[in-house]
Design a protein around this motif. Structure first.
Motif, PDB file in Angstrom:
ATOM      1  N   ILE A 160      -7.511 -35.162  55.447  1.00 29.71           N
ATOM      2  CA  ILE A 160      -8.863 -35.503  54.396  1.00 29.71           C
ATOM      3  C   ILE A 160      -9.472 -33.891  53.901  1.00 29.71           C
ATOM      4  CG2 ILE A 160     -11.874 -36.669  54.376  1.00 29.71           C
ATOM      5  CD1 ILE A 160     -10.995 -36.893  57.301  1.00 29.71           C
ATOM      6  N   ILE A 161      -8.935 -34.494  52.470  1.00 30.86           N
ATOM      7  CA  ILE A 161      -9.586 -32.964  51.449  1.00 30.86           C
ATOM      8  C   ILE A 161     -10.986 -32.896  50.659  1.00 30.86           C
ATOM      9  CG2 ILE A 161      -6.794 -32.894  51.214  1.00 30.86           C
ATOM     10  CD1 ILE A 161      -8.178 -33.979  48.253  1.00 30.86           C
ATOM     11  N   GLY A 162     -11.402 -34.099  51.241  1.00 27.08           N
ATOM     12  CA  GLY A 162     -13.089 -33.943  50.808  1.00 27.08           C
ATOM     13  C   GLY A 162     -13.581 -35.221  50.618  1.00 27.08           C
ATOM     14  N   THR A 163     -15.437 -35.785  50.112  1.00 22.34           N
ATOM     15  CA  THR A 163     -16.094 -36.582  50.030  1.00 22.34           C
ATOM     16  C   THR A 163     -16.473 -36.709  48.669  1.00 22.34           C
ATOM     17  OG1 THR A 163     -16.522 -35.696  52.363  1.00 22.34           O
ATOM     18  CG2 THR A 163     -18.166 -37.180  51.737  1.00 22.34           C
ATOM     19  N   SER A 164     -16.247 -38.217  48.177  1.00 24.63           N
ATOM     20  CA  SER A 164     -17.112 -39.001  47.266  1.00 24.63           C
ATOM     21  C   SER A 164     -17.896 -39.935  47.632  1.00 24.63           C
ATOM     22  CB  SER A 164     -16.017 -39.885  46.658  1.00 24.63           C
ATOM     23  OG  SER A 164     -16.105 -40.417  45.598  1.00 24.63           O
ATOM     24  N   ALA A 165     -19.538 -39.775  47.080  1.00 25.43           N
ATOM     25  CA  ALA A 165     -20.205 -40.641  47.319  1.00 25.43           C
ATOM     26  C   ALA A 165     -21.282 -41.342  46.298  1.00 25.43           C
ATOM     27  CB  ALA A 165     -21.861 -39.984  48.634  1.00 25.43           C
ATOM     28  N   ALA A 166     -21.525 -42.691  46.120  1.00 25.08           N
ATOM     29  CA  ALA A 166     -22.521 -43.022  45.449  1.00 25.08           C
ATOM     30  C   ALA A 166     -23.441 -42.532  44.335  1.00 25.08           C
ATOM     31  CB  ALA A 166     -22.748 -44.029  45.937  1.00 25.08           C
ATOM     32  N   GLY A 167     -22.491 -42.002  43.476  1.00 30.66           N
ATOM     33  CA  GLY A 167     -24.312 -41.069  42.516  1.00 30.66           C
ATOM     34  C   GLY A 167     -23.150 -39.797  42.305  1.00 30.66           C
ATOM     35  N   ASP A 168     -21.797 -39.515  43.021  1.00 25.96           N
ATOM     36  CA  ASP A 168     -21.413 -38.384  42.777  1.00 25.96           C
ATOM     37  C   ASP A 168     -20.722 -38.517  41.438  1.00 25.96           C
ATOM     38  OD1 ASP A 168     -21.806 -37.589  45.004  1.00 25.96           O
ATOM     39  OD2 ASP A 168     -19.924 -37.865  46.038  1.00 25.96           O
ATOM     40  N   GLU A 169     -20.199 -37.323  40.516  1.00 27.45           N
ATOM     41  CA  GLU A 169     -20.059 -37.820  39.164  1.00 27.45           C
ATOM     42  C   GLU A 169     -18.763 -37.686  39.386  1.00 27.45           C
ATOM     43  OE1 GLU A 169     -20.669 -33.900  36.945  1.00 27.45           O
ATOM     44  OE2 GLU A 169     -22.497 -34.054  38.056  1.00 27.45           O
ATOM     45  N   GLY A 170     -18.005 -38.221  40.297  1.00 28.93           N
ATOM     46  CA  GLY A 170     -16.763 -38.133  40.146  1.00 28.93           C
ATOM     47  C   GLY A 170     -15.520 -37.576  39.750  1.00 28.93           C
TER      48      GLY A 170
END
Ligand SMILES: Nc1nc2c(c(=O)[nH]1)N[C@H]1C(S)=C(S)[C@@H](COP(=O)(O)OP(=O)(O)OC[C@H]3O[C@@H](n4cnc5c(N)ncnc54)[C@H](O)[C@@H]3O)O[C@H]1N2
Ligand code: MOO
Ligand SMILES: [Mg+2]
Length: 610
Positions: free
Chosen positions: A280-290
């Motif tokens: 797991i190299i990171g997290t992406s949440a709604a609202g993140d810039e992508g």
């Protein structure tokens, strides 16, 4: 260009404009003005609601666009030659037409029921009132005129009276005097000016059919000027322009599940004994810039629904299908490619027409409007309506005890609620006494002036205190129709005030008020907001319907769905228009249009929603 053959039941009406105006010592009578209007235009206005085919017998069309019938060259000058020329023209150009009605261009007070009464009285007829006979207001039989001309050449000396006698025309009586008024002299012109500016209550009421009245209403009504609404205010309005999408939606590829973004190929060899192990190299949440790091081999990113998917992602695996150990996610079976990613532009693209013009904005249209990226929407404003209950007998305050002769105002509260439900706003509601001056004053009150339409109840029938029409005429309103072949609500009136405001005069009996509101005010509000005419729907009749031919009926009705999901409707007991108790059960109307087969229990009937 109108088609004379389209409906042989419609009698053509020919305006006689060929005569010289010797006694007026001056201009062509068609062009003489009464008030602001030329006589020919006044007559056309008066004839329009009762005749679908108007023609002019005269030298030209006076800019009216009507078809002109000129006198045949072999005819002697004068009205008799004119009548024969019309008959010959119709025989040649409209062979299915059996007869025609004439009305003189100098008779601006032509009865509103001229066509109806004359054409109902046999093959040939003429108007008669207390002042005598009026041979220019007549119904002429084409075959009889043609036969007559075969027998003998038309004599220069012959008169219209002699011609009517020769074709066996019968008199048809109108009450009173004045409707057959002919303006021949300057004195008569002055008298007519007074009549025109004041009242014309001597004119009897036209009774046109429901469909004709609706056609007049639609022809006279223009949508209101569009305004802008915001997302907050747009619901409940009709869009006056298409709404286009600013940008694609979704705007970026994103996850449809909470889980891990991964490369599906890394799970191809996974088994419960030898699960795929991804870092797991990171997290992406709604609202993140992508901007999450691109996923490499055997890597994953923890991702939430709606969050942008990192580069390299081929699937999003739901969290339920995984196990986590520290910073490693374990997957025990191969996971397919292309799962749980919502691709950019798969809902709509920039420039797509998202919501078309003419859409009534319900709550369910708001998500699309909000997603469009537009800040403002062109809409038709809600028509502003002012409601006037007239009646000396009316009491508005329920706390007030009724004195003898008084009743509670039952249709005033209905009006406010019904306007709201129909998509209008009520700018004010008042109750007035039965008096023309009071009505005129009410019409010029600030709240009434701000309105697009004024609705009155009561005082439109034939009683001594039924002053609505007289009051309207006194202030220069144009009466589009007054009297429609419907039950209840026959005396209904539709007009336009001199400043353009629409005016609906609804009859006072409570269910005549509610029925005429439904038949005419609802369509008026729809037309003002650019909505197309509504169509009735069908339901199976489960009761008797006490309907007579030759009238359009609106019956208070109760609609429900049967055990099998079929729409069923029954006419409520107590259809009389003074009865309000049964309106509690009313959620629909049965609409029986004049001329349709009389409905039997068990057959499908036309209905309107409440
Ligand atoms: N000789 C004729 N008499 C009547 C005719 C006709 O053609 N010839 N038409 C009848 C029909 S149909 C109707 S409908 C009524 C319509 O009358 P008006 O619009 O002139 O109304 P009014 O005379 O003012 O009142 C009639 C009736 O309704 C009651 N009313 C009036 N306003 C209210 C209200 N806001 N709430 C409750 N009830 C109201 C009023 O008290 C009368 O009883 O005319 C027939 N007569
Ligand atoms: O409209 Mo009236 O009697 O038909 O109530
Ligand atoms: Mg009345």
């Amino acid at each position: 260009m109108f088609d004379l053959l389209s409906n042989s039941a419609d009698v053509p009406v020919v305006i006689l404009a060929g005569g010289q105006s010797r006694r007026m010592r001056g201009p062509d009578k068609a062009e003489v003005r009464l008030g602001r209007d030329r006589m020919i235009d006044l007559i056309i206005n008066r004839l329009r609601p009762q005749a679908s085919r108007l023609l002019v017998s005269g030298p030209h069309d006076y800019g009216t666009g009507l078809t002109v019938i000129t006198d045949m060259p072999d005819m002697p000058p004068g009205p008799v030659g004119g009548i024969h020329s019309i008959a010959a023209w119709l025989a040649a150009n409209a062979p299915s037409v059996a007869g025609f009605i004439t009305t003189p261009v100098d008779g601006p007070c032509v009865p509103e029921d001229l066509v109806c009464k004359l054409s109902a009285s046999g093959d040939a007829a003429f108007g008669l009132d207390e002042t005598g006979d009026h041979p220019t207001f007549a119904y002429w039989s084409v075959p009889r005129l043609m036969a007559l001309r075969m027998q003998a050449p038309v004599s220069r000396a012959s008169s219209l009276r002699a011609l009517l006698a020769a074709i066996d025309a019968t008199p048809v009586a109108w009450p009173g005097a004045g409707q057959f008024l002919n303006i021949n002299t300057p004195e008569e012109l002055a008298a007519a000016q007074t009549l025109h500016a004041g009242n014309s209550s001597s004119c009897t009421r036209a009774t046109i059919s429901y469909s004709e009245a609706l056609a007049v209403l639609h022809a006279k009504t223009r949508p209101l000027k569009p305004v802008y609404a915001s997302l907050k205010t747009v619901a409940g309005h009709v869009l006056a322009a298409d709404v286009m999408a600013e940008a694609p939606a979704p705007a970026f590829d994103n996850a449809a599940m909470d889980g891990f973004a991964l490369r599906a190929a890394d799970t191809d060899l996974a088994t419960p004994a030898t699960p795929a192990r991804l870092e797991i190299i990171g997290t992406s949440a709604a609202g993140d810039e992508g901007k999450a790091e691109a996923i490499g081999q055997n890597q994953a990113v923890a991702i939430m629904t709606g969050a942008p998917v990192p580069l390299g992602t081929t699937s999003v695996i739901p969290i339920e299908a995984t196990r986590t150990e520290g910073s490693t996610v374990l997957i025990e079976t191969p996971f397919p490619s292309g799962k749980n990613i919502r691709r950019k532009g798969t809902d709509f693209n920039a420039g797509d027409r998202l919501v078309p013009k003419g859409t009534f904005v319900t709550p369910s249209a708001l998500p699309a409007l909000a997603a469009s990226g537009q800040a403002r929407f062109a809409v038709y404003p809600k028509p502003r309506a002012f409601w006037i209950s007239s009646g000396n007998e009316l009491v508005d305050d329920p706390a007030e005890a009724l004195a003898p002769g008084q009743i509670y105002n039952s249709s005033g509260p209905f009006g406010e609620a019904a306007l709201h439900e129909a998509g209008a706003t009520c700018t004010g509601r008042i109750t007035i006494r039965d008096d023309a001056d009071t009505l005129i004053a009410a019409l010029s009150s600030p709240a009434a002036r701000q309105s697009d339409l004024v609705i009155s109840t009561g005082a439109v029938s034939a009683g001594r205190f039924d002053f609505v029409r007289t009051a309207l005429e006194a202030i220069g309103a144009t009466i589009h129709f007054h009297g429609v072949r419907i039950r209840p609500g026959k005396p209904v009136l539709f007009a336009q005030l001199a400043d353009g405001r629409y005016f609906a005069g609804l009859p006072g009996n409570p269910s005549a008020t509610t029925a005429t509101f439904r038949l005419f005010v609802n369509p008026l509000i729809r037309a003002l907001t650019g909505l197309p005419a509504e169509r009735p729907f069908k339901a199976r009749l489960t009761s008797e319907a006490n309907i007579r031919p030759n009238l359009t009926f609106m019956m208070k009705a109760h609609l429900e769905t049967s055990q099998t999901g079929q729409l069923e409707v029954k006419a409520l007991d107590g259809q009389q228009s003074y009865k309000v108790a049964n309106m509690i059960d009313q959620n629909a109307w049965i609409l029986h249009v004049e001329g349709a087969a009389l409905p039997e229990p068990g057959t499908m009937v036309d209905c309107l929603w409440r």
